[in-house]
Design an enzyme around this catalytic site. Structure first.
Site, PDB file in Angstrom:
ATOM      1  N   ASN A 129      20.034 -16.434 -17.517  1.00  0.00           N
ATOM      2  CA  ASN A 129      20.028 -16.111 -16.090  1.00  0.00           C
ATOM      3  C   ASN A 129      18.642 -16.184 -15.469  1.00  0.00           C
ATOM      4  OD1 ASN A 129      21.042 -14.539 -13.580  1.00  0.00           O
ATOM      5  ND2 ASN A 129      19.387 -13.248 -14.390  1.00  0.00           N
ATOM      6  N   TYR A 197      12.998 -26.450  -7.692  1.00  0.00           N
ATOM      7  CA  TYR A 197      13.988 -25.410  -8.012  1.00  0.00           C
ATOM      8  C   TYR A 197      15.379 -26.046  -8.138  1.00  0.00           C
ATOM      9  CZ  TYR A 197      17.198 -21.475  -7.444  1.00  0.00           C
ATOM     10  OH  TYR A 197      18.227 -20.579  -7.630  1.00  0.00           O
ATOM     11  N   LYS A 201      17.885 -26.353 -11.436  1.00  0.00           N
ATOM     12  CA  LYS A 201      19.262 -25.830 -11.468  1.00  0.00           C
ATOM     13  C   LYS A 201      20.250 -26.946 -11.839  1.00  0.00           C
ATOM     14  CE  LYS A 201      18.182 -22.123 -11.363  1.00  0.00           C
ATOM     15  NZ  LYS A 201      18.641 -21.008 -12.187  1.00  0.00           N
TER      16      LYS A 201
HETATM   17  N1  LIG Z   1      20.692 -14.865  -5.735  1.00  0.00           N
HETATM   18  C1  LIG Z   1      21.140 -16.049  -5.372  1.00  0.00           C
HETATM   19  O1  LIG Z   1      21.511 -16.278  -4.215  1.00  0.00           O
HETATM   20  C2  LIG Z   1      21.242 -17.147  -6.395  1.00  0.00           C
HETATM   21  C3  LIG Z   1      21.957 -18.305  -6.041  1.00  0.00           C
HETATM   22  C4  LIG Z   1      22.058 -19.319  -6.968  1.00  0.00           C
HETATM   23  C5  LIG Z   1      21.510 -19.189  -8.223  1.00  0.00           C
HETATM   24  N2  LIG Z   1      20.802 -18.058  -8.537  1.00  0.00           N
HETATM   25  C6  LIG Z   1      20.214 -17.971  -9.878  1.00  0.00           C
HETATM   26  O2  LIG Z   1      20.580 -16.748 -10.476  1.00  0.00           O
HETATM   27  C7  LIG Z   1      19.554 -16.294 -11.341  1.00  0.00           C
HETATM   28  C8  LIG Z   1      19.200 -14.858 -11.004  1.00  0.00           C
HETATM   29  O3  LIG Z   1      18.691 -14.840  -9.686  1.00  0.00           O
HETATM   30  P1  LIG Z   1      18.584 -13.507  -8.809  1.00  0.00           P
HETATM   31  O4  LIG Z   1      18.821 -13.927  -7.419  1.00  0.00           O
HETATM   32  O5  LIG Z   1      19.368 -12.430  -9.407  1.00  0.00           O
HETATM   33  O6  LIG Z   1      17.006 -13.244  -8.957  1.00  0.00           O
HETATM   34  P2  LIG Z   1      16.145 -11.914  -9.031  1.00  0.00           P
HETATM   35  O7  LIG Z   1      16.840 -10.752  -8.438  1.00  0.00           O
HETATM   36  O8  LIG Z   1      14.804 -12.320  -8.523  1.00  0.00           O
HETATM   37  O9  LIG Z   1      16.061 -11.655 -10.609  1.00  0.00           O
HETATM   38  C9  LIG Z   1      15.305 -12.453 -11.450  1.00  0.00           C
HETATM   39  C10 LIG Z   1      15.204 -11.774 -12.800  1.00  0.00           C
HETATM   40  O10 LIG Z   1      14.380 -12.566 -13.645  1.00  0.00           O
HETATM   41  C11 LIG Z   1      13.313 -11.765 -14.161  1.00  0.00           C
HETATM   42  N3  LIG Z   1      12.132 -12.590 -14.330  1.00  0.00           N
HETATM   43  C12 LIG Z   1      11.448 -13.275 -13.388  1.00  0.00           C
HETATM   44  N4  LIG Z   1      10.417 -13.932 -13.935  1.00  0.00           N
HETATM   45  C13 LIG Z   1      10.451 -13.653 -15.258  1.00  0.00           C
HETATM   46  C14 LIG Z   1       9.662 -14.035 -16.361  1.00  0.00           C
HETATM   47  N5  LIG Z   1       8.580 -14.824 -16.207  1.00  0.00           N
HETATM   48  N6  LIG Z   1       9.975 -13.586 -17.584  1.00  0.00           N
HETATM   49  C15 LIG Z   1      11.027 -12.752 -17.768  1.00  0.00           C
HETATM   50  N7  LIG Z   1      11.830 -12.360 -16.766  1.00  0.00           N
HETATM   51  C16 LIG Z   1      11.538 -12.801 -15.521  1.00  0.00           C
HETATM   52  C17 LIG Z   1      13.129 -10.654 -13.141  1.00  0.00           C
HETATM   53  O11 LIG Z   1      12.600  -9.490 -13.723  1.00  0.00           O
HETATM   54  P3  LIG Z   1      11.056  -9.081 -13.770  1.00  0.00           P
HETATM   55  O12 LIG Z   1      10.489  -9.450 -12.452  1.00  0.00           O
HETATM   56  O13 LIG Z   1      11.142  -7.616 -14.039  1.00  0.00           O
HETATM   57  O14 LIG Z   1      10.502  -9.853 -14.901  1.00  0.00           O
HETATM   58  C18 LIG Z   1      14.577 -10.392 -12.742  1.00  0.00           C
HETATM   59  O15 LIG Z   1      15.197  -9.570 -13.704  1.00  0.00           O
HETATM   60  C19 LIG Z   1      18.399 -17.275 -11.171  1.00  0.00           C
HETATM   61  O16 LIG Z   1      18.417 -18.209 -12.219  1.00  0.00           O
HETATM   62  C20 LIG Z   1      18.698 -17.966  -9.860  1.00  0.00           C
HETATM   63  O17 LIG Z   1      18.177 -19.262  -9.828  1.00  0.00           O
HETATM   64  C21 LIG Z   1      20.657 -17.044  -7.647  1.00  0.00           C
END
Ligand SMILES: NC(=O)c1ccc[n+]([C@@H]2O[C@H](COP(=O)([O-])OP(=O)(O)OC[C@H]3O[C@@H](n4cnc5c(N)ncnc54)[C@H](OP(=O)(O)O)[C@@H]3O)[C@@H](O)[C@H]2O)c1
Length: 310
Positions: A129, A197, A201
């Site tokens: 994730n 990005y 994906k």
């Molecule tokens: N939200 C959306 O609308 C959306 C849509 C499509 C796809 N996605 C995908 O879903 C996934 C989760 O996204 P999200 O929106 O939930 O993002 P988010 O809330 O920003 O969460 C990202 C997570 O990754 C961790 N992280 C970031 N950099 C890191 C690193 N260098 N090493 C280890 N952990 C790290 C963060 O924790 P720490 O900062 O504590 O390390 C956090 O737990 C991503 O792959 C994103 O591309 C999201």
């Protein structure tokens, strides 16, 4: 001749309507009528979730815990966020492990140490994730090299390494689930101003599809999970009908395991994907480019306003 054309057009019309009706029936079945995927055989085994401290990763950790699956939570700091998610999962009656790890900077030795720790848990579920993006839409030519590298390292290399680390154990035990968090960007929609990005994906999406074909006979299920917006720190969007909270999204995801290899499990997203699918690519690119130009302008205005207030 006229009658032949009439018959041909009628047949094409009939086929088109039949295909659309079939797709609608399949959609309704998948999202509303089909029984939720059973994860009973995973009860008591371990899932590894990367990026588990917030957003979708935290939501999926809680949803897995609610199904009786122990969760190993990985994110950067051992700080409060990761511990808080662990406490929420524990309260659902499962075991948890908190594993601070930085995918952006980890070297081979750190990955080897992580592998040793995880091997003791014999994980049978992996949720790839973790993901990062630029702060706001940016033209490719203006992007910082460091941002592009971080996106590839965290979004792509981490999934490669984690999957190679844990997939062999699943294949050996003939039981496993691997979820690759891709995105509508790269799976259903183009991403002007978010090129690296979106490309990362698309990599996740295609890797999931490729691996699914390699391990299906070994009892391992692989999905590309491709959401549109989900409420999170990264998305910076308020919850709405089309922007679910992470828990709603996570429950919809688990429900659909075993379904389509590429899934957009939250049903309004499924409709958005279907609509996009019929629009010409040029139209999609223009629409998203205009949208992202607008978001960029707004983000820059906000950044400048905050800078003045300091
Ligand atoms: N939200 C959306 O609308 C959306 C849509 C499509 C796809 N996605 C995908 O879903 C996934 C989760 O996204 P999200 O929106 O939930 O993002 P988010 O809330 O920003 O969460 C990202 C997570 O990754 C961790 N992280 C970031 N950099 C890191 C690193 N260098 N090493 C280890 N952990 C790290 C963060 O924790 P720490 O900062 O504590 O390390 C956090 O737990 C991503 O792959 C994103 O591309 C999201």
């Amino acid at each position: 001749m006229g009658a032949m054309w009439e018959t041909l057009f009628a047949a094409i019309g009939f086929l088109t309507v039949a295909i659309l009706e079939l797709r609608a029936v399949v959609f309704i079945w998948r999202h509303f009528l089909s029984p939720s995927a059973s994860l009973s055989k995973y009860k008591g085994s371990w899932a590894v979730v990367t990026g588990a401290s917030s957003g979708i990763g935290a939501g999926l950790s809680r949803a897995l815990a609610a199904r009786g699956v122990n969760v190993a939570l990985i994110a950067r700091g051992k700080g409060e966020k990761l511990e808080a998610v662990a406490a929420e999962c524990k309260a659902l009656g499962v075991q948890t492990a908190v594993l601070p790890f930085d995918f952006a900077t980890a070297d081979d030795e750190q990955y080897a140490a992580l592998a040793r720790m995880l091997s003791e848990l014999h994980p049978s579920i992996l949720v790839n994730n973790v993901g990062v993006n630029v702060d706001f839409p940016t033209h490719f030519s203006q992007m910082e090299d460091a941002d592009m590298e971080r996106i590839v390292t965290v979004n792509v290399s981490a999934a490669n390494k984690m999957t190679r680390m844990l997939l062999p154990g699943m294949v050996e035990s003939k039981k496993g689930i691997v979820l690759f968090m891709s995105s509508s960007a790269g799976s259903f929609a183009p991403g002007p101003l978010l090129g690296p990005y979106t490309a990362s994906k698309a990599y996740m999406d295609q890797l999931a599809i490729a691996i699914s074909g390699e391990v299906a006979r070994d009892g391992v299920t692989v999905h590309s999970v491709a959401p549109f917006f989900v409420e999170s720190a990264m998305a910076k969007m308020r919850r709405s009908f089309t922007v679910p909270d992470a828990d709603t999204f996570a429950r919809a995801t688990l429900r659909m395991i075993g379904g389509p290899t590429r899934m957009s499990p939250y049903w309004p997203h499924g409709i958005m994907a279907a609509v996009l699918g019929v629009l010409p690519m040029k139209m999609q690119v223009k629409y998203v480019a205009d949208l992202h130009e607008g978001l960029r302008k707004r983000a820059i205005r906000k950044r400048d306003r905050l800078a003045k207030q300091r």
